[in-house]
Design an enzyme around this catalytic site. Structure first.
Site, mmCIF file in Angstrom:
data_model
loop_
_atom_site.group_PDB
_atom_site.id
_atom_site.type_symbol
_atom_site.label_atom_id
_atom_site.label_comp_id
_atom_site.label_asym_id
_atom_site.label_seq_id
_atom_site.Cartn_x
_atom_site.Cartn_y
_atom_site.Cartn_z
ATOM 1 N N HIS A 132 0.872 -1.181 0.000
ATOM 2 C CA HIS A 132 0.000 0.000 0.000
ATOM 3 C C HIS A 132 0.906 1.227 0.000
ATOM 4 O O HIS A 132 1.821 1.327 0.824
ATOM 5 C CB HIS A 132 -0.891 -0.016 1.243
ATOM 6 N N ARG A 151 -6.200 10.407 -0.120
ATOM 7 C CA ARG A 151 -5.897 10.960 -1.456
ATOM 8 C C ARG A 151 -7.181 11.149 -2.261
ATOM 9 O O ARG A 151 -7.298 12.089 -3.042
ATOM 10 C CB ARG A 151 -4.914 10.037 -2.190
HETATM 11 O O1 MEZ Z 1 -9.081 -2.008 -0.310
HETATM 12 C C1 MEZ Z 1 -8.243 -1.595 0.469
HETATM 13 O O2 MEZ Z 1 -7.136 -2.110 0.586
HETATM 14 C C2 MEZ Z 1 -8.542 -0.370 1.262
HETATM 15 C C3 MEZ Z 1 -9.949 0.046 1.324
HETATM 16 C C4 MEZ Z 1 -7.546 0.300 1.818
HETATM 17 C C5 MEZ Z 1 -7.541 1.741 2.115
HETATM 18 O O3 MEZ Z 1 -6.672 2.440 1.599
HETATM 19 O O4 MEZ Z 1 -8.383 2.225 2.848
#
Ligand code: MEZ
Length: 532
Positions: free
Chosen positions: A319, A339
């Site tokens: 992420h 974002r």
């Molecule tokens: O789907 C995801 O991983 C999610 C909703 C994460 C996020 O950034 O909130």
């Protein structure tokens, strides 16, 4: 490492350039630019971090080295020491895992009249579902359609998704939202009841439905209540450590281990659903993780040992915005919704260096490049990071937006004296999701008869990269799907007569013959830093 005064000084540059940055529209990268960026900076492309499997159904394929060690590891049991003749539990559908997928499967199996039972090594709800923040996708607005949702997700996943799985995901999405809504999930709504939706990275329409920035916790709360209200048996603190087969090689239960006493128990079942979630706690390539404590790839090991194939086990999601500062929340998720609401990614010079809503793999690689090759990162105690200019949200949308839309983020940083309405925050990629996992057909079954899988443990739904909000969706759609199909299959299946664990010895022989045996006890169950 910069001292706090220096960080405050650098943050001032971000504030000074905010008006200019807020109005600029960074261009999107071309396909060629993305390919080069990924090949050079995305962790999935670091060949030295992967090993080729020497045994099992994916022999010859590469997977992260830590995962290879577990897949080719040592069973926690000696098969001859387990008494399979008098099972401790007897059920129709045995569900391994108490997260969103497991709970959804249990509710549907129960609805279908099957006897369902959940076993979970922690407690029901201790799962990545609970940790998801930004929302769940569904194309249910007049300007959108499942076909457009499909195209976004297929492109975002590098055209590698299994078409039939992705089709099921997007076409079942609107109904999944209605199902959750009826169960009691408190989605964000306008005064007239219309659901509020936003963009995520790589979405061409606003289709992210949310419960502020604790969408996963709200969904899990509701599913857990439903499971408990229905009095579906839930065996907490009990891990599944091997799948049991019947005389025809069909799944027929699991060997369980009480996490406290280490007592072994046997559960016999007509069908089994693996819903054990992801692998963030393996910390591939030394990354921190946004995952819950139990995310240790257990389901991949359980499935692999009985011959269920893996698909795309070499692809992970980092992420883009894990918290990089302060140390206490290093690696924790900073939702993409930050974002979506308008915050931009900024380097040490106070400059916007990319479009904030590129797909996740591209955004993560771009941040890594900014901090490494370009030397434009900000040094923290844990490494380098870039700014995420959270005050820009209120600059663009007005005061009060942050508290209203992302209160959990505000609280997480507020605990450490950082007011995200006034100060930008520091972020760096964190290990978030396994794109790959057990290969299934559209009815949710793995390559082993009567063995189903659902949720993050599955591979192929999203291809080689997943879009935001498609994981909460897949947990619901494929959890329900597995529950419905496993219950239907159980109806036409007799109680398994003779149970066996002979596959463990056969797998061990293959490991020894090929020289692949790592000797590591697997499944791992808890991270290596767990208190003993
Ligand atoms: O789907 C995801 O991983 C999610 C909703 C994460 C996020 O950034 O909130």
């Amino acid at each position: 490492m910069y001292k706090i005064d220096k960080l405050n000084e650098l943050a001032k540059v971000v504030a000074e350039k905010r008006p200019e940055n807020a109005s600029m529209e960074p261009r999107r990268m071309t396909a060629d630019e993305k390919d080069t960026l990924l090949a050079t900076f995305h962790p999935d492309y670091k060949q030295g971090e992967f090993s080729v499997l020497k045994a099992g159904v994916n022999k010859g394929e590469k997977v992260p080295t830590q995962l290879a060690e577990l897949l080719q590891g040592k069973s926690r049991i000696n098969s001859s020491n387990v008494d399979l003749s008098a099972p401790d539990y007897d059920t129709d559908v045995l569900i391994i895992g108490g997260g969103g997928a497991g709970a959804s499967a249990a509710i549907e199996a129960d609805d279908a009249g099957a006897k369902a039972m959940i076993v979970t090594k922690l407690r029901i709800g201790d799962a990545n579902t609970m940790m998801a923040e930004g929302g769940i996708q569904a194309a249910d607005k007049p300007n959108d359609s499942p076909a457009i949702h499909y195209l976004d997700a297929f492109g975002g996943g590098h055209f590698a998704a299994k078409p039939e799985l992705l089709q099921k995901l997007v076409t079942n999405a609107p109904e999944a939202i209605q199902w959750l809504n009826k169960l009691g999930v408190e989605f964000d709504k306008e005064a007239d009841g219309t659901m509020i939706t936003t963009h995520g990275g790589g979405t061409s329409r606003k289709r992210m439905h949310a419960a502020k920035d604790y969408s996963g916790a709200e969904i899990m709360r509701t599913l857990r209540d439903e499971v408990l209200n229905r009095q579906i048996p839930v065996i907490d603190f009990t891990a599944a450590i091997e799948i049991i087969l019947d005389e025809n090689g069909k799944a027929a239960g699991a060997v369980l281990m009480n996490m406290e006493t280490k007592e072994l128990l046997v559960a016999r079942a007509k069908t089994v659903v693996i819903a054990t979630g992801g692998a963030g706690r393996l910390h591939y390539q030394g990354f921190p993780t946004s995952n819950h404590y139990g995310a240790t790839a257990d389901g991949l090991i359980l499935g692999y040992r009985v011959g269920a194939k893996l698909l795309y086990a070499d692809t992970l999601q980092y992420h883009p915005t894990g918290a990089a500062y302060p140390e206490q929340i290093f690696g924790a998720l900073v939702t993409e919704k930050v974002r979506s609401l308008g915050a931009k990614l900024i380097n040490i010079d106070g400059d916007v260096f990319m479009h904030p809503l590129e797909t996740r793999d591209v955004t993560a690689a771009s941040i890594i490049r900014e901090c490494s090759e370009r030397g434009k990162g900000i040094t923290t105690g844990q490494g380098t990071a870039v700014w995420l200019d959270t005050p820009m949200i209120e600059y663009k949308n007005g005061e009060g937006t942050i508290e209203k839309r992302i209160p959990a983020m505000m609280r997480m940083f507020g605990k450490y004296g950082i007011d995200i309405r006034k100060e930008p925050i520091l972020v760096y990629p964190t290990l978030h999701y396994q794109n790959g996992g057990l290969d299934i057909t559209s009815d949710g079954m793995t390559g082993v008869e009567n063995l189903y899988a659902a949720g993050e443990v599955v591979g192929g739904i999203h291809g080689r990269n997943r879009l935001m909000g498609n994981s909460l969706l897949d947990v619901i759609v494929f959890g329900r799907n597995a529950g419905i199909n496993a219950a239907a299959k159980a109806k036409n299946t007799d109680v398994p007569k003779s149970l066996t664990l002979s596959h463990i010895d056969a797998f061990n022989s293959k490991l020894n013959e090929s020289g692949a045996a790592s000797g590591k006890a697997s499944p791992m169950l808890l991270p290596s830093y767990a208190r003993k």
